[in-house]
Design an enzyme around this catalytic site. Structure first.
Site, PDB file in Angstrom:
ATOM      1  N   CYS A   2     -24.517  15.021  21.618  1.00 40.62           N
ATOM      2  CA  CYS A   2     -25.177  14.739  23.001  1.00 40.62           C
ATOM      3  C   CYS A   2     -26.567  14.473  22.747  1.00 40.62           C
ATOM      4  CB  CYS A   2     -24.861  15.539  24.045  1.00 40.62           C
ATOM      5  SG  CYS A   2     -23.278  15.919  24.128  1.00 40.62           S
ATOM      6  N   ARG A  27     -27.210   8.136  18.479  1.00 40.25           N
ATOM      7  CA  ARG A  27     -26.567   9.342  18.212  1.00 40.25           C
ATOM      8  C   ARG A  27     -24.893   9.095  18.722  1.00 40.25           C
ATOM      9  NH1 ARG A  27     -29.646  14.235  18.180  1.00 40.25           N
ATOM     10  NH2 ARG A  27     -28.435  15.459  19.315  1.00 40.25           N
ATOM     11  N   TRP A  75     -21.780  12.878  24.118  1.00 37.47           N
ATOM     12  CA  TRP A  75     -20.623  12.526  23.106  1.00 37.47           C
ATOM     13  C   TRP A  75     -19.668  13.901  23.609  1.00 37.47           C
ATOM     14  CZ3 TRP A  75     -18.911   9.585  19.058  1.00 37.47           C
ATOM     15  CH2 TRP A  75     -18.110   9.944  18.222  1.00 37.47           C
ATOM     16  N   ASN A 101     -26.425  20.035  24.885  1.00 40.99           N
ATOM     17  CA  ASN A 101     -25.760  19.439  23.685  1.00 40.99           C
ATOM     18  C   ASN A 101     -25.299  20.651  22.721  1.00 40.99           C
ATOM     19  OD1 ASN A 101     -25.417  18.070  21.473  1.00 40.99           O
ATOM     20  ND2 ASN A 101     -27.551  18.089  20.778  1.00 40.99           N
ATOM     21  N   GLY A 102     -23.996  20.596  22.424  1.00 41.69           N
ATOM     22  CA  GLY A 102     -23.457  21.664  21.558  1.00 41.69           C
ATOM     23  C   GLY A 102     -22.093  21.797  21.993  1.00 41.69           C
ATOM     24  N   GLU A 484     -10.795   9.427  -3.080  1.00 36.59           N
ATOM     25  CA  GLU A 484     -12.065   9.284  -2.064  1.00 36.59           C
ATOM     26  C   GLU A 484     -13.301   9.078  -2.822  1.00 36.59           C
ATOM     27  OE1 GLU A 484     -12.415   8.889   1.025  1.00 36.59           O
ATOM     28  OE2 GLU A 484     -14.415   9.270   1.304  1.00 36.59           O
ATOM     29  N   LYS A 488     -15.599   5.750  -2.047  1.00 37.40           N
ATOM     30  CA  LYS A 488     -17.188   5.966  -1.808  1.00 37.40           C
ATOM     31  C   LYS A 488     -18.041   5.095  -2.646  1.00 37.40           C
ATOM     32  CE  LYS A 488     -17.495   7.542   1.601  1.00 37.40           C
ATOM     33  NZ  LYS A 488     -16.167   7.404   2.085  1.00 37.40           N
ATOM     34  N   GLU A 491     -16.973   1.134  -1.990  1.00 34.68           N
ATOM     35  CA  GLU A 491     -17.409   0.585  -0.821  1.00 34.68           C
ATOM     36  C   GLU A 491     -19.058   0.420  -0.381  1.00 34.68           C
ATOM     37  OE1 GLU A 491     -16.256   2.545   2.881  1.00 34.68           O
ATOM     38  OE2 GLU A 491     -16.365   4.398   1.902  1.00 34.68           O
ATOM     39  N   HIS A 507       0.105   4.835 -19.170  1.00 34.69           N
ATOM     40  CA  HIS A 507       1.358   3.996 -18.927  1.00 34.69           C
ATOM     41  C   HIS A 507       0.647   2.615 -18.734  1.00 34.69           C
ATOM     42  CE1 HIS A 507       4.489   6.995 -18.881  1.00 34.69           C
ATOM     43  NE2 HIS A 507       3.472   7.795 -18.434  1.00 34.69           N
ATOM     44  N   LYS A 606     -17.413   0.044  10.902  1.00 38.85           N
ATOM     45  CA  LYS A 606     -17.335   1.563  11.055  1.00 38.85           C
ATOM     46  C   LYS A 606     -15.635   1.770  11.278  1.00 38.85           C
ATOM     47  CE  LYS A 606     -18.069   5.600  10.564  1.00 38.85           C
ATOM     48  NZ  LYS A 606     -17.927   6.390   9.441  1.00 38.85           N
TER      49      LYS A 606
HETATM   50  C1  AGP Z   1     -14.235   5.282   4.641  1.00 38.47           C
HETATM   51  O1  AGP Z   1     -15.743   5.545   4.029  1.00 38.47           O
HETATM   52  C2  AGP Z   1     -14.281   4.026   5.273  1.00 38.47           C
HETATM   53  N1  AGP Z   1     -15.225   3.925   6.243  1.00 38.47           N
HETATM   54  C3  AGP Z   1     -12.789   3.577   5.780  1.00 38.47           C
HETATM   55  O2  AGP Z   1     -11.834   3.532   4.861  1.00 38.47           O
HETATM   56  C4  AGP Z   1     -12.229   4.435   6.876  1.00 38.47           C
HETATM   57  O3  AGP Z   1     -11.869   5.706   6.516  1.00 38.47           O
HETATM   58  C5  AGP Z   1     -10.980   3.760   7.309  1.00 38.47           C
HETATM   59  O4  AGP Z   1     -11.327   2.441   8.052  1.00 38.47           O
HETATM   60  C6  AGP Z   1     -10.059   4.578   8.569  1.00 38.47           C
HETATM   61  O5  AGP Z   1     -11.036   4.602   9.877  1.00 38.47           O
HETATM   62  P1  AGP Z   1     -10.398   5.631  10.767  1.00 38.47           P
HETATM   63  O6  AGP Z   1     -10.649   7.031  10.205  1.00 38.47           O
HETATM   64  O7  AGP Z   1     -11.676   5.466  11.863  1.00 38.47           O
HETATM   65  O8  AGP Z   1      -9.207   5.321  11.413  1.00 38.47           O
END
Ligand code: AGP
Length: 611
Positions: A2, A27, A75, A101-102, A484, A488, A491, A507, A606
């Site tokens: 928040c 934020r 938030w 906020n918290g 993961e 990272k 992407e 394989h 996002k």
């Molecule tokens: C991960 O760094 C990416 N931004 C992407 O793979 C993300 O995890 C995926 O689109 C799922 O998003 P969500 O967790 O909001 O469902």
């Protein structure tokens, strides 16, 4: 998180509050509100949605006269996004008006206490409880606002930054905080407060940082500070060097690095929400022992990094709770007509709670009559609203497209599900449960330690800025961690990489290994350490440049690997929470070295709200 703002001085407060809230929009929020007083009259205006709604309702602040006020962007953590849950919250008769906020961890207990003293509640928020708790002590002890706030501080557990106005004290704002940020600035026009630097940077660079459990009283001409005993204390003013943009990132160059550093708190806040008296308590998700012990199979469905959390969850839940787990990409699950058995549960993991494929998967599971649990970071999101059970993560808003702190909070959620299910099924002893809880509680500090070594990662990754391919290899949970790490890297640095089960290399894929190919061997699982080491020797003999990611103590790996990153020892189940940090940093530093837009990588959003 928040956003909080406050102003008392010679000017009209509302326009200043709206301007300050605008500087905190980054934020993330879902509603906003302000309270402005003119003499004894306090006007409260709130609006769901964007700040523009609040501006419209107040005619850009002109319709709310007064030179003393507080404002808030919310938030949601407790209670869905709505006007009624938006701040400011008030006690009867507006004796106390406040924004927060918290996360107040014991708000239910405090709410019960206040209900027993005749208080009523109109919202679902922990903030309304805090405001009415201050009101309770203010009336009980007939003291000053400082006394009332200090009594409340002693009772509240959790994190808070509170800004309060008292009906009996016109032209004064009171502020108190613990763990949530709060700064205060003074100019000849008045006194300003904000939950973050951007809120007041336009007015002054000379600020006071309010210390934990300290209380501040703001008037038009000065600011006074008090300690928990109510004694006045002196504080030193600081000068902010940041420009506005870096202030939004807390002084970091990118939101991603800021959010990497927020992981200890994201993990701590998520643990605090579900660890009660040494046990994993999922009652907030309406998952009690009776439900958990009858679950015979789990289906975890997600996308991207959330799917990688599901892969970790498979290993952890199967091993700890002895429950079979299937993991699916949501985009596959929704079209493969999955055969879901009864006495099962479908777990949808999603930071945004809006991912189209994951939402479709949730709706398919419901159509098939299977109970659903959503692990989401956004209160009131579509997936949260549609699921039968919701387990919120408490990572706060995540701005950078590449997820870090939300991923880490999701890991904790699946760890807690495993622990709660194992206890419900009585497949772990009390002693083992206590050991696992202790290991979980140690993670925030251990994550902090791993982050402290970030410069060494920066030095190492700068050597691979022009790399074409990279391979992450590991076995079991280490393979899931590699997934993961690979995402990272891909992407945000656009370097092609793949995560491979180490035993699978021979394989086919090993044919891709050439002189100097970067291979990252992930070796956090002691039981599989030697197996993975053998795979690393195989690729080294074909010219690979080897980085090893392993736990303190495995120093013999230095005979095999060219570069070793060590992480603190923890329970094997929870190693992903530590191992992922260097991999996040590698992706970040590679993107930086290649001069790319770390927070907004090309072609990505996002939240993928379309198929
Ligand atoms: C991960 O760094 C990416 N931004 C992407 O793979 C993300 O995890 C995926 O689109 C799922 O998003 P969500 O967790 O909001 O469902």
């Amino acid at each position: 998180m928040c956003g909080i703002v406050g102003y008392v001085g010679q000017k009209q407060a509302a326009p200043i509050l709206l301007h300050g809230l605008g500087k905190l929009e980054y934020r993330g929020y879902d509603s906003a509100g302000l309270a402005v007083r003119e003499g004894e009259e306090i006007t409260v205006v709130k609006a769901k949605g964007r700040l523009a709604e609040l501006s419209n309702k107040t005619a850009d602040g002109q319709a709310v006269p007064g030179n003393c006020g507080i404002g808030h962007t919310r938030w949601a953590t407790h209670g869905e996004p709505s006007e009624i849950n938006a701040h400011p919250h008030v006690s009867d008769g507006n004796f106390v008006v406040g924004v927060h906020n918290g996360i107040i961890e014991n708000y239910q207990e405090l709410r019960e206490k206040l209900l027993n003293h005749g208080y009523k509640f109109y919202s679902q928020t922990d903030t309304e409880v805090a405001v009415k708790l201050v009101d309770y002590y203010y009336k009980k002890y007939l003291g000053t606002p400082i006394d009332a706030i200090n009594h409340a501080q002693v009772r509240i557990r959790g994190s808070y930054a509170l800004a309060l106005m008292f009906k009996d004290y016109p032209n004064e704002i009171y502020a108190a905080r613990k763990d949530s940020p709060m700064i205060i600035g003074t100019t000849e026009d008045g006194s300003f407060l904000g939950s973050d630097v951007p809120a007041i940077l336009n007015y002054t660079r000379n600020v006071y940082y309010v210390g934990d459990m300290e209380v501040a009283r703001l008037t038009a001409s000065d600011v006074t500070f008090f300690n928990l005993d109510g004694d006045q204390i002196e504080k030193e003013q600081k000068v902010i060097e940041w420009d506005a943009e870096s202030a939004e990132k807390g002084g970091f160059e990118h939101f991603m690095m800021k959010e990497i550093h927020e992981q200890p708190k994201a993990v701590q806040d998520t643990l605090s929400a579900y660890l009660k008296d040494g046990h994993a308590d999922l009652s907030a998700a309406e998952l009690d022992t009776e439900i958990l012990k009858n679950i015979e199979r789990m289906y975890i469905v997600a996308c991207g990094s959330a799917y990688h959390v599901g892969m970790v969850g498979k290993y952890v839940i199967e091993s700890m709770a002895d429950i079979p787990v299937e993991v699916d990409l949501a985009s596959e699950f929704r079209y493969r007509d999955p055969k879901l058995v009864k006495n099962s549960i479908v777990i949808i993991i999603s930071q945004s709670g809006e991912t189209a494929d994951s939402l479709a998967a949730l709706r398919l599971a419901k159509k098939k009559g299977i109970p659903t649990l959503a692990i989401v970071n956004v209160v009131g999101s579509s997936i949260a609203r549609d699921a039968d059970h919701v387990m919120y993560t408490y990572a706060g808003p995540e701005i950078s497209v590449a997820t870090t702190k939300a991923y880490s909070a999701q890991l904790i959620a699946v760890d807690l599900i495993a622990l709660a299910a194992a206890a419900a099924k009585e497949v772990i002893s009390d002693e083992r449960e206590a050991e696992l809880v202790k290991a979980l509680q140690a993670l925030p500090e251990q994550i902090e330690k791993v982050i402290e070594n970030k410069e060494r990662l920066q030095w190492f990754t700068s050597k691979f800025a022009n790399e074409k391919d990279a391979f992450f290899i590991g076995r079991g949970i280490d393979y899931a961690i590699g997934l993961e790490g690979s995402l990272k890297m891909k992407e945000i640095s656009y370097i092609h990489s793949e995560a491979y089960a180490a035993g699978e290399l021979k394989h086919g894929t090993i044919s891709l290994i050439e002189e100097g190919t970067l291979v990252i061997g992930i070796m956090t699982q002691d039981a599989l350490f030697e197996k993975t080491r053998s795979n690393m020797v195989e690729v080294k003999s074909r010219g690979a440049y080897l980085m090893a990611l392993t736990e303190n103590g495995h120093y013999s790996i230095e005979d095999t690997a060219d570069f070793v990153v060590y992480i603190p020892k923890t329970e094997p189940y929870f190693a992903p929470s530590l191992a992922v940090i260097p991999l996040q940093l590698m992706g970040y530093y590679l993107s930086l070295a290649r001069g790319l837009d770390v927070d907004k990588p090309r072609n990505l959003a996002k939240s993928v709200t379309v198929e």
